[in-house]
Design a protein around this motif. Structure first.
Motif, PDB file in Angstrom:
ATOM      1  N   TYR A   1      17.591  68.337  48.190  1.00 12.10           N
ATOM      2  CA  TYR A   1      18.953  68.334  47.666  1.00 12.10           C
ATOM      3  C   TYR A   1      20.043  68.272  48.734  1.00 12.10           C
ATOM      4  N   VAL A   2      19.689  68.474  50.006  1.00  9.04           N
ATOM      5  CA  VAL A   2      20.685  68.381  51.082  1.00  9.04           C
ATOM      6  C   VAL A   2      20.140  67.489  52.189  1.00  9.04           C
ATOM      7  N   ASP A   3      21.045  66.964  53.000  1.00  9.68           N
ATOM      8  CA  ASP A   3      20.649  66.109  54.117  1.00  9.68           C
ATOM      9  C   ASP A   3      19.946  66.930  55.197  1.00  9.68           C
TER      10      ASP A   3
ATOM     11  N   THR B   1      31.904  66.038  49.640  1.00 11.74           N
ATOM     12  CA  THR B   1      30.735  65.167  49.755  1.00 11.74           C
ATOM     13  C   THR B   1      29.432  65.954  49.692  1.00 11.74           C
ATOM     14  N   VAL B   2      29.518  67.268  49.976  1.00 12.37           N
ATOM     15  CA  VAL B   2      28.343  68.132  49.911  1.00 12.37           C
ATOM     16  C   VAL B   2      28.235  68.792  48.550  1.00 12.37           C
ATOM     17  N   SER B   3      29.323  69.455  48.113  1.00 18.28           N
ATOM     18  CA  SER B   3      29.284  70.233  46.875  1.00 18.28           C
ATOM     19  C   SER B   3      29.148  69.374  45.632  1.00 18.28           C
ATOM     20  N   ASN B   4      29.543  68.097  45.707  1.00 16.84           N
ATOM     21  CA  ASN B   4      29.458  67.230  44.536  1.00 16.84           C
ATOM     22  C   ASN B   4      28.067  66.670  44.300  1.00 16.84           C
ATOM     23  N   LYS B   5      27.183  66.804  45.279  1.00 20.39           N
ATOM     24  CA  LYS B   5      25.819  66.322  45.096  1.00 20.39           C
ATOM     25  C   LYS B   5      25.056  67.224  44.131  1.00 20.39           C
ATOM     26  N   GLU B   6      24.193  66.635  43.323  1.00 18.84           N
ATOM     27  CA  GLU B   6      23.445  67.400  42.330  1.00 18.84           C
ATOM     28  C   GLU B   6      22.553  68.448  43.011  1.00 18.84           C
ATOM     29  N   ASN B   7      22.699  69.693  42.568  1.00 19.83           N
ATOM     30  CA  ASN B   7      21.896  70.838  43.049  1.00 19.83           C
ATOM     31  C   ASN B   7      22.097  71.141  44.532  1.00 19.83           C
ATOM     32  N   SER B   8      23.148  70.560  45.147  1.00 21.92           N
ATOM     33  CA  SER B   8      23.350  70.802  46.583  1.00 21.92           C
ATOM     34  C   SER B   8      23.699  72.266  46.851  1.00 21.92           C
TER      35      SER B   8
ATOM     36  N   GLU C   1      22.084  59.051  56.784  1.00 19.38           N
ATOM     37  CA  GLU C   1      22.830  60.198  56.283  1.00 19.38           C
ATOM     38  C   GLU C   1      24.251  60.139  56.834  1.00 19.38           C
TER      39      GLU C   1
END
Length: 315
Positions: A94-96, A146-153, A271
């Motif tokens: 879920y994260v880079d 750009t981080v918080s908007n990712k699903e399940n980030s 990324e």
């Protein structure tokens, strides 16, 4: 000749903990795109543990341990590798990879706070600055759209934070625990037991296991590199350096690993690195420097020196 040889070994060991450990986030990111995270991490550490036992036996090391040592290495393996590493692999879904490495670089901050909470250690002025910078850096890192908007980030970010707590507590635990005298045997037990915990969790959660011959070539190579380089070479190099150089020099890997991870994630996995991430990284790593600098290492001296002593036994 021996002194020159030792210098070469030290340089190679530092390269291992700088470059190889920094690349493990990238390698895990490749493998976890195809494999279930806990199966992946469990297979890595069980295999690495078995190989380490074979190597230890082949060079004449005694791999027998007492019941207390076995329990302590199992606890350390659970905290360091099952929780502290295995759940990072899960979070990488879920994260880079570069982001995960940057967040994990705040671990010295967590160690500092745990020592204050658990042992009442006073926090020196320079460390207060480091804590403040570390908190600011983490905030800037995780608050990006750009981080918080990712699903399940956000779930991934929270899980990595729990991993930092587990790793930090494990660092304090091993400084006091009775462990096998030889670092290689100690590492073998930790990796094997940590892997067993992870494989058990994988089965409990019903992760779908597949045979290695069905995996993509990139996944096969990534796992092979994680086992041989990330676990055997880098972990052994880390323990070797604890025997021959000061803990603060070994801790410099904290600054290099995220840079390696960010570069590899950007170059190979495309990324995205934002300006805010770069600023957050600079602030966070500066905070870690203030925490790790010699003037504040007195806070860590008790457990870091004990860790060093455990690994200064002759092979």
């Amino acid at each position: 000749m021996k002194a020159a040889s030792n210098k070469v070994l030290i340089v190679l060991a530092f390269i291992a903990i700088y470059v190889i450990w920094g690349s493990t986030y990238f390698l895990n990111k490749i493998a976890v795109t195809e494999l279930p995270p806990f199966m992946l991490a469990g297979l890595r550490f069980v295999t690495a543990g078995i190989i380490a036992f074979i190597i230890a036996k082949s060079i004449g090391l005694d791999i027998k341990v007492s019941k207390k040592q076995f329990i302590n290495t199992s606890i350390a393996g659970f905290l360091f590798l099952a929780i502290g590493n295995g759940f990072v692999v899960w979070a990488l879904k879920y994260v880079d990879s570069g982001f995960a490495a940057l967040e994990m670089s705040a671990q010295p901050l967590i160690v500092l706070l745990l020592l204050r909470i658990l042992e009442g250690k006073k926090i020196k002025f320079m460390s207060f600055i480091g804590v403040g910078l570390g908190i600011l850096g983490i905030y800037l890192l995780v608050s990006q759209n750009t981080v918080s908007n990712k699903e399940n980030s956000l779930v991934g970010i929270g899980v990595i934070f729990l991993c930092m707590i587990s790793w930090a507590y494990a660092s304090i635990f091993v400084s006091k625990a009775k462990l096998p005298k030889h670092f290689f045997v100690n590492s073998a037990y930790q990796m094997f037991m940590g892997g067993i915990f992870l494989l058990t969790l994988s089965l409990t959660l019903g992760e779908q296991w597949t045979a290695p011959n069905t995996w993509q070539t990139d996944t096969q190579l990534a796992l092979l590199a994680l086992i041989l380089l990330g676990s055997i070479v880098a972990f052994t190099s880390f323990n070797y350096l604890l025997r021959v150089v000061s803990p603060e020099k070994v801790a410099t890997s904290t600054y290099v690993n995220p840079i390696i991870a960010l570069f590899l994630g950007w170059f190979f996995l495309e990324e995205h690195i934002t300006l805010q991430s770069i600023i957050a990284a600079a602030i966070l790593l500066t905070g870690v420097y203030f925490i790790n600098t010699k003037k504040t290492l007195l806070i860590f001296s008790r457990f870091s020196s004990k860790i060093g002593k455990k690994y200064r036994e002759e092979m």
